[in-house]
Design a protein around this motif. Structure first.
Motif, PDB file in Angstrom:
ATOM      1  N   TYR A   1       6.472  31.712  -9.494  1.00  0.00           N
ATOM      2  CA  TYR A   1       6.129  32.096  -8.119  1.00  0.00           C
ATOM      3  C   TYR A   1       4.869  32.943  -8.173  1.00  0.00           C
ATOM      4  O   TYR A   1       4.497  33.464  -9.236  1.00  0.00           O
ATOM      5  CB  TYR A   1       7.266  32.839  -7.399  1.00  0.00           C
ATOM      6  CG  TYR A   1       7.946  33.982  -8.124  1.00  0.00           C
ATOM      7  CD1 TYR A   1       7.297  35.187  -8.363  1.00  0.00           C
ATOM      8  CD2 TYR A   1       9.275  33.866  -8.541  1.00  0.00           C
ATOM      9  CE1 TYR A   1       7.936  36.237  -8.998  1.00  0.00           C
ATOM     10  CE2 TYR A   1       9.924  34.900  -9.174  1.00  0.00           C
ATOM     11  CZ  TYR A   1       9.245  36.089  -9.404  1.00  0.00           C
ATOM     12  OH  TYR A   1       9.883  37.136 -10.044  1.00  0.00           O
TER      13      TYR A   1
ATOM     14  N   ALA B   1       3.805  34.970  -1.635  1.00  0.00           N
ATOM     15  CA  ALA B   1       4.654  35.542  -2.682  1.00  0.00           C
ATOM     16  C   ALA B   1       5.568  36.617  -2.124  1.00  0.00           C
ATOM     17  O   ALA B   1       6.712  36.760  -2.573  1.00  0.00           O
ATOM     18  CB  ALA B   1       3.783  36.126  -3.794  1.00  0.00           C
TER      19      ALA B   1
ATOM     20  N   ASP C   1       8.484  34.999  -0.878  1.00  0.00           N
ATOM     21  CA  ASP C   1       9.336  34.561  -1.988  1.00  0.00           C
ATOM     22  C   ASP C   1      10.167  35.716  -2.529  1.00  0.00           C
ATOM     23  O   ASP C   1      11.387  35.591  -2.736  1.00  0.00           O
ATOM     24  CB  ASP C   1       8.476  33.974  -3.114  1.00  0.00           C
ATOM     25  CG  ASP C   1       7.691  32.754  -2.681  1.00  0.00           C
ATOM     26  OD1 ASP C   1       8.109  32.092  -1.719  1.00  0.00           O
ATOM     27  OD2 ASP C   1       6.652  32.469  -3.313  1.00  0.00           O
TER      28      ASP C   1
ATOM     29  N   GLY D   1       0.153  30.992  -3.405  1.00  0.00           N
ATOM     30  CA  GLY D   1       1.157  29.946  -3.393  1.00  0.00           C
ATOM     31  C   GLY D   1       0.578  28.615  -3.833  1.00  0.00           C
ATOM     32  O   GLY D   1       1.233  27.840  -4.547  1.00  0.00           O
TER      33      GLY D   1
ATOM     34  N   SER E   1       0.225  28.640  -7.639  1.00  0.00           N
ATOM     35  CA  SER E   1       1.522  28.445  -8.281  1.00  0.00           C
ATOM     36  C   SER E   1       1.943  26.984  -8.243  1.00  0.00           C
ATOM     37  O   SER E   1       2.472  26.437  -9.215  1.00  0.00           O
ATOM     38  CB  SER E   1       2.599  29.296  -7.597  1.00  0.00           C
ATOM     39  OG  SER E   1       2.539  30.623  -8.029  1.00  0.00           O
ATOM     40  N   MET E   2       1.679  26.340  -7.095  1.00  0.00           N
ATOM     41  CA  MET E   2       2.019  24.928  -6.971  1.00  0.00           C
ATOM     42  C   MET E   2       1.222  24.094  -7.960  1.00  0.00           C
ATOM     43  O   MET E   2       1.747  23.157  -8.586  1.00  0.00           O
ATOM     44  CB  MET E   2       1.729  24.476  -5.540  1.00  0.00           C
ATOM     45  CG  MET E   2       2.463  23.242  -5.104  1.00  0.00           C
ATOM     46  SD  MET E   2       4.231  23.499  -4.850  1.00  0.00           S
ATOM     47  CE  MET E   2       4.900  22.448  -6.110  1.00  0.00           C
TER      48      MET E   2
ATOM     49  N   ILE F   1      10.172  26.330  -9.244  1.00  0.00           N
ATOM     50  CA  ILE F   1       9.195  27.102  -8.483  1.00  0.00           C
ATOM     51  C   ILE F   1       9.860  27.623  -7.213  1.00  0.00           C
ATOM     52  O   ILE F   1      10.604  26.905  -6.545  1.00  0.00           O
ATOM     53  CB  ILE F   1       7.943  26.258  -8.131  1.00  0.00           C
ATOM     54  CG1 ILE F   1       6.918  27.131  -7.397  1.00  0.00           C
ATOM     55  CG2 ILE F   1       8.303  25.011  -7.322  1.00  0.00           C
ATOM     56  CD1 ILE F   1       5.553  26.467  -7.224  1.00  0.00           C
TER      57      ILE F   1
ATOM     58  N   THR G   1       9.041  28.776  -3.600  1.00  0.00           N
ATOM     59  CA  THR G   1       7.867  28.541  -2.766  1.00  0.00           C
ATOM     60  C   THR G   1       8.278  28.215  -1.335  1.00  0.00           C
ATOM     61  O   THR G   1       9.460  28.186  -0.994  1.00  0.00           O
ATOM     62  CB  THR G   1       7.022  27.387  -3.349  1.00  0.00           C
ATOM     63  OG1 THR G   1       5.796  27.274  -2.624  1.00  0.00           O
ATOM     64  CG2 THR G   1       7.763  26.061  -3.288  1.00  0.00           C
ATOM     65  N   TYR G   2       7.272  27.966  -0.511  1.00  0.00           N
ATOM     66  CA  TYR G   2       7.497  27.506   0.856  1.00  0.00           C
ATOM     67  C   TYR G   2       8.073  26.088   0.836  1.00  0.00           C
ATOM     68  O   TYR G   2       7.657  25.241   0.054  1.00  0.00           O
ATOM     69  CB  TYR G   2       6.168  27.432   1.604  1.00  0.00           C
ATOM     70  CG  TYR G   2       5.549  28.706   2.076  1.00  0.00           C
ATOM     71  CD1 TYR G   2       5.846  29.922   1.505  1.00  0.00           C
ATOM     72  CD2 TYR G   2       4.620  28.666   3.105  1.00  0.00           C
ATOM     73  CE1 TYR G   2       5.245  31.081   1.964  1.00  0.00           C
ATOM     74  CE2 TYR G   2       4.006  29.815   3.566  1.00  0.00           C
ATOM     75  CZ  TYR G   2       4.316  31.027   2.997  1.00  0.00           C
ATOM     76  OH  TYR G   2       3.723  32.153   3.450  1.00  0.00           O
TER      77      TYR G   2
ATOM     78  N   GLU H   1       5.235  23.541   1.269  1.00  0.00           N
ATOM     79  CA  GLU H   1       4.441  23.215   0.089  1.00  0.00           C
ATOM     80  C   GLU H   1       5.054  22.056  -0.683  1.00  0.00           C
ATOM     81  O   GLU H   1       4.362  21.138  -1.122  1.00  0.00           O
ATOM     82  CB  GLU H   1       4.321  24.442  -0.825  1.00  0.00           C
ATOM     83  CG  GLU H   1       3.236  25.404  -0.450  1.00  0.00           C
ATOM     84  CD  GLU H   1       1.849  24.884  -0.817  1.00  0.00           C
ATOM     85  OE1 GLU H   1       1.307  25.274  -1.855  1.00  0.00           O
ATOM     86  OE2 GLU H   1       1.304  24.080  -0.043  1.00  0.00           O
TER      87      GLU H   1
END
Length: 357
Positions: free
Chosen positions: A169, A178, A181, A222, A225-226, A237, A239-240, A243
């Motif tokens: 994350y 984040a 998250d 974000g 991270s993706m 992960i 995340t949203y 995403e």
């Protein structure tokens, strides 16, 4: 005077007359030219404007479709052509850039707290929330993403505390995403404490520590991270939801795991009044923000995995966006001001987790 002298004198007079006529013509032409150029120059200025957009990175794909549609609508309505200057960064980074002098006319950020930084810097009207949905243009939830088939059988945030699980994350110091998250994980810890008898921040902190112990990558945004997860970093992960949906729509084989207890994400947009007034773009900036609540724009947000704030569009997509059983919002954690003071301050929970205190 002889005829030769008369001819010479007459020649000079004729030459002078011709020169004077030429000068008059030149002045007249210049005068006409100025009369014609000035209106056309002012027309260019009037019929064209530039709107500077400073947004968080996750909104980029949706805005790439929304901006041309708004451009078309505005041009049809006013005759004015819009040029867009766009900047996409992690939400916290973008907010700091705007406070530091990046003169964006409008902003879309990951969370209310980043907008409030602009209010405190006197860049934004305090009434920015006096809009539909309190200024929020999209919603999402925090979920977990796994490789195809969910090989490790991840179901809840508690699974992230298991030995050997590699978690990804972004860093909440740079990324508003984040913070959502971390808020989700911390809030899930609070829910665990309630199951044990009372809502206990210490239990939530310990739960966050256990998850963070398994961190594999802590990126600046974000979107970063993706990208790391796509390169094969980590097993899970945080995340949203949007995403992951956006990646799955592009053919990437991920699984979305929706925890029972997770947080509702709300993403704001606002006109940065100081800069919009300075650039004389207040009218078009306000119109753009209003357009983000339109059904047309909300359908594009939904297409890119966001939960629409427009009821009509949400109901069109309700089967895609079920509500988790234990969904909570930022008020469950005490509200943004409390969260900033207790979790993200210099001696807050996040600092203590990083320092191992």
């Amino acid at each position: 005077m002889g005829n030769g002298g008369f001819r010479v004198a007459r020649g000079w007079r004729i030459r002078n007359i011709l020169l004077n006529m030429m000068m008059i013509s030149i002045v007249a032409v210049m005068g006409c030219s100025n009369d014609e150029v000035s209106p056309s120059q002012s027309t260019v200025q009037k019929d064209e404007t530039t709107l500077v957009i400073g947004a968080y990175s996750v909104a980029k794909d949706a805005l790439s479709e929304i901006l041309p549609l708004f451009h078309k609508e505005w041009e049809q309505k006013t005759g004015q052509n819009i040029k867009f200057q766009e900047s996409y960064e992690a939400s916290g980074t973008q907010a700091r850039a705007i406070v530091g002098g990046f003169e964006a006319d409008v902003t879309l950020l990951a969370m209310e707290g980043d907008i409030e930084k602009l209010v405190k810097a006197d860049l934004l009207d305090e009434e920015w929330k006096n809009k539909p949905e309190n200024g929020m243009v999209t919603r999402s939830i925090v979920v977990m993403g796994t490789r195809e088939g969910n090989p490790l059988g991840i179901k809840e945030f508690t699974d992230l505390t298991k030995p050997g699980i590699k978690v990804v994350y972004p860093n909440p110091k740079t990324s508003g995403g984040a913070q959502w998250d971390i808020n989700a994980i911390y809030g899930a810890g609070l829910r665990l404490s309630e199951e044990q008898g009372k809502k206990d921040p210490e239990v939530a902190k310990q739960f966050l520590e256990k998850v963070h112990h398994n961190i594999e990558s802590l990126d600046k945004s974000g979107r970063s991270s993706m990208a790391a997860f796509e390169y094969g970093v980590g097993d899970v992960i945080v995340t949203y939801e949007n995403e992951l949906r956006a990646r799955i729509q592009k053919g990437v084989k991920y699984e979305i795991v929706v925890p029972k207890d997770t947080i509702l994400i709300e993403n704001p947009a606002a006109v940065i009044s100081k800069y919009a007034d300075k650039h004389d773009t207040r009218e078009v900036a306000e119109a753009f923000i209003e357009y983000l609540w339109s059904e047309e724009a909300q359908r594009i947000f939904a297409k890119h995995g966001f939960r629409p704030v427009n009821d009509v569009v949400y109901n069109e997509n309700i089967s895609e966006y079920p509500i988790p059983e234990g969904l909570f919002d930022i008020e469950y954690l005490g509200g943004w001001e409390y969260v900033r003071e207790t979790i993200y301050s210099k001696r807050g929970v996040w600092y203590q987790v990083l320092a191992g205190l």
